[in-house]
Scaffold this active site. Structure first.
Site, short mmCIF file in Angstrom:
data_model
loop_
_atom_site.label_atom_id
_atom_site.label_comp_id
_atom_site.label_asym_id
_atom_site.label_seq_id
_atom_site.Cartn_x
_atom_site.Cartn_y
_atom_site.Cartn_z
N ASP A 47 0.79 -1.23 0.00
CA ASP A 47 0.00 0.00 0.00
C ASP A 47 0.83 1.28 0.00
O ASP A 47 1.79 1.41 0.76
CB ASP A 47 -0.89 0.06 1.24
N GLU A 247 -10.46 -1.54 3.92
CA GLU A 247 -9.14 -1.06 4.31
C GLU A 247 -8.85 0.29 3.66
O GLU A 247 -9.52 0.71 2.72
CB GLU A 247 -8.06 -2.07 3.87
#
Length: 703
Positions: A47, A247
């Site tokens: 990420d 998320e």
């Protein structure tokens, strides 16, 4: 040297002199190495974190494993750019405490803000503090330097600060974690409480943090005056796509259609698994609404229940006990005395994606079943005919079709899956005429059956009925925007990988890349506030020369020859109405192809379904995961004059497609052979007109 206190070790590591990572001349030319996407010199990355812009420099932090090419020892890597195309990688910004042998804390995803007014009090001698808020993951039960106690595998929210514009960081050990656990009644979710997104809210003069309760599909909204003390203000969710955990949330304003009098707020969420239809694994969705400083309220048309457009007039839902014949259908073959099927068939897996309790499923005597169902005649009164379809993909064997004046106008089929997905026919030009719907099964093996449900008429196309997907491809996840930019310059980057196979993609000595940076805007498309995207960065610095190919008409294929493997391609084309309505009516370009086209990636447009697609089923190395060989689709209406426009960015191991104004995007990794540099155009189901192709080679951003 041994350090008994992990905090001392971390502070030492973060105060060491920063030297830019050296790059020997032979690096960044490895097989599959992206040439104009960011990737770390080595090791695992996922990420994007802490994106921030300041004084002409973009800072990209990212989840990073300093010890290997698979997930682990989560730390924050760091890279900077002046133009979003050329990147300089720096040493690790936040390294897992106790790395490598005795890790006591990992640094999961989060964001960075510039505390211009020094609300945190971290600033010293006129230096403006940068504050990172991130999820601390504690793999063991322990007492922290702050005196707080955490249980094993706790996820909690902590902060760190920098006084040198993000190059070195000091963790706030005196009080971390600043949000130690979820609030009541969610305390049991301490294992799944993560990814704070932080920003300053001008009207309330407060810092806002949104944090995900991942498994509950909820977003918690906190407020703070100083980035240290946080108060719970509200919660949001669950809504829309909830097939996996939520998320990496972020919340930001955008002016709708450029009007500062109509500013909307966008909530962006990662979802894993349960991504866009046709994908397996990760995806990114968004919800448009309003935010008042404490509460996010979604717009009604941004919430979906999966039941199709709200203005639908149901023609056939296959509910009830009647046979097909009793329902007004003319049946032949094995369907003569048949009835709709329940959701679960004897000896079969549950059929997914239908509405209600029943559907048409021709798997009556197994795949040996054949027959036809023809509806009663009806007047075409709306712009679209929508329906759910699954089963076999061969339109000559198992399909649903529309006939007008005994002529087949549209034909659609499933995608070799029991799951049903929405398809639509644009019948605007046929309004007032009489039509019939015919569903047939001529197949006796393989995917020799068809599933159909919820045939309806509407003035709204049935697309994206589960969620608003930011990207319809498999490799666009955890998207995050740069803090520090003006509202009308909202720029995001996403992880260009997928948790389904991210750890086994065939790259070395690195694993994973970032997507192209993208500029976001909010536009009204088909009456709805829609995010549109376009590549951000100074592309003229990387592209040169170029060739233009023009063709008045193309039927079947047209060779373009050897054009390269790092390219920017622009296509415009159109199809006459009669050709566009036939089944299997497509146009596109094959890229990253070998000379004999045994390997190729197809990027194109389906005129019948009005969808852009990427087909990577024969894209090169697909051996590492059984789900990799797939076709990905995104709805895209042609322009008012019938023209379709696509922009394709081909790198050594990826393809990103932007359709129309950027309302349709597909991001996909591919792993072609080094000699896959050929290309050709293809047109199926009729001629494609007014074709223009502009091809530019893209130079490496690493040299």
């Amino acid at each position: 040297m041994k350090f008994n206190n992990p905090a001392n070790l971390l502070l030492l590591a973060m105060s060491a002199p920063r030297v830019v990572t050296a790059r020997p001349s032979e690096t960044y030319t490895e097989v599959y190495r992206p040439q104009f996407h960011f990737s770390p010199a080595k090791n695992w990355m996922n990420d994007p974190n802490g994106l921030v812009y300041d004084d002409g420099t973009y800072h990209l932090y990212f989840q990073y494993n300093p010890g290997g090419t698979t997930w682990g020892a989560m730390s924050w890597g760091h890279a900077t750019s002046r133009d979003l195309t050329h990147w300089t990688e720096h040493p690790v910004a936040l390294r897992a405490r106790g790395f490598p042998d005795n890790i006591t804390e990992m640094f999961f995803s989060g964001t960075v803000v510039i505390d211009e007014q020094n609300t945190s009090g971290f600033g010293r001698r006129g230096k403006v503090p940068w504050v990172a808020m991130y999820t601390s993951y504690y793999p063991t039960e322990q007492d922290l330097p702050s005196g707080k106690h955490v249980r094993q595998n706790t996820q909690a929210q902590s902060i760190a600060y920098s006084l040198d514009k993000g190059m070195t960081w000091t963790t706030y050990d005196a009080a971390n974690p600043v949000i130690p656990e979820p609030p009541a009644p969610y305390q049991d979710q301490y294992l799944e409480f993560r990814d704070p997104g932080v920003f300053w809210h001008d009207k309330t003069r407060r810092w806002i943090a949104i944090v995900s309760l991942a498994k509950l599909h909820k977003i918690l909204i906190y407020t703070s005056r100083d980035l240290k003390h946080w108060d719970l203000a509200s919660e949001f969710g669950p809504v829309n796509a909830v097939g996996g955990v939520w998320e990496c949330p972020s919340l930001f304003p955008l002016a709708l259609d450029g009007s500062n009098n109509n500013v909307k707020w966008v909530l962006m969420l990662g979802l894993n698994p349960g991504g866009p239809p046709g994908t397996v694994g990760s995806g990114t969705q968004y919800i448009v609404g309003n935010f008042n400083g404490t509460t996010f309220t979604a717009d009604a048309d941004s919430i979906h229940d999966g039941n199709g457009p709200k203005d639908s007039v149901i023609f056939e839902d296959f509910e009830g006990e009647q046979t097909f014949a009793a329902r007004g259908w003319t049946a032949t073959g094995n369907l003569t005395n048949a009835s709709p099927a329940k959701g679960t068939l004897a000896g079969q897996n549950p059929v997914t994606g239908f509405i209600g309790e029943q559907l048409l499923n021709s798997f009556i005597n197994g795949d040996a079943t054949t027959g036809t169902l023809t509806s009663r005649p009806f007047e075409i009164s709306h712009k679209y005919i929508n329906f759910l379809v699954g089963g076999g993909s061969n339109t000559n064997e198992t399909a649903i079709q529309l006939k007008v004046d005994e002529q087949t106008v549209y034909t659609s089929a499933g995608s070799n899956s029991e799951g049903l997905t929405w398809q639509s026919w644009d019948v605007t030009a046929l309004q007032g005429k009489q039509g019939v719907i015919e569903i047939f099964d001529n197949a006796t093996g393989g995917w020799g059956h068809i599933n159909v449900d919820q045939i309806s008429f509407s003035n709204t196309r049935a697309t994206d009925t589960i969620a608003n997907w930011l990207d319809r491809g498999p490799d666009f996840y955890a998207a995050l925007g740069f803090n520090g930019l003006p509202r009308d310059q909202r720029t995001i980057i996403a992880w260009m990988n997928n948790w389904q196979y991210g750890g086994v993609i065939p790259t070395d000595p690195w694993r994973s890349a970032m997507s192209l940076p993208r500029h976001l805007a909010l536009k009204t498309i088909d009456g709805k506030a829609t995010l549109v995207q376009e590549p951000a960065g100074k592309w003229k610095a990387l592209t040169h020369g170029g060739r233009v190919f023009t063709f008045r008409r193309i039927d079947e294929v047209r060779e373009l020859g050897r054009i390269g493997k790092a390219l920017q391609i622009e296509l415009t084309f159109s199809r006459d109405e009669q050709s566009a309505q036939t089944g299997n009516s497509t146009f596109g370009i094959a890229v990253a192809a070998t000379k004999d086209y045994t390997h190729e990636t197809r990027v194109g447009y389906d005129f019948a379904t009005q969808e852009v697609f990427v087909d990577r089923t024969r894209s090169g190395d697909v051996s590492f995961d059984g789900t990799f060989t797939s076709v990905y689709r995104a709805p895209l209406s042609a322009a008012a004059d019938g023209t379709v426009s696509l922009r394709v960015f081909l790198d050594w191991s990826s393809v990103e497609v932007f359709g129309g104004e950027g309302e349709a995007t597909i991001t996909s990794q591919i792993f072609p052979s080094t000699d896959a540099v050929y290309s050709r155009l293809f047109s199926t189901g009729g001629e494609t007109s007014d074709v223009k192709v502009r091809v530019k080679e893209v130079r490496s951003s690493w040299r």
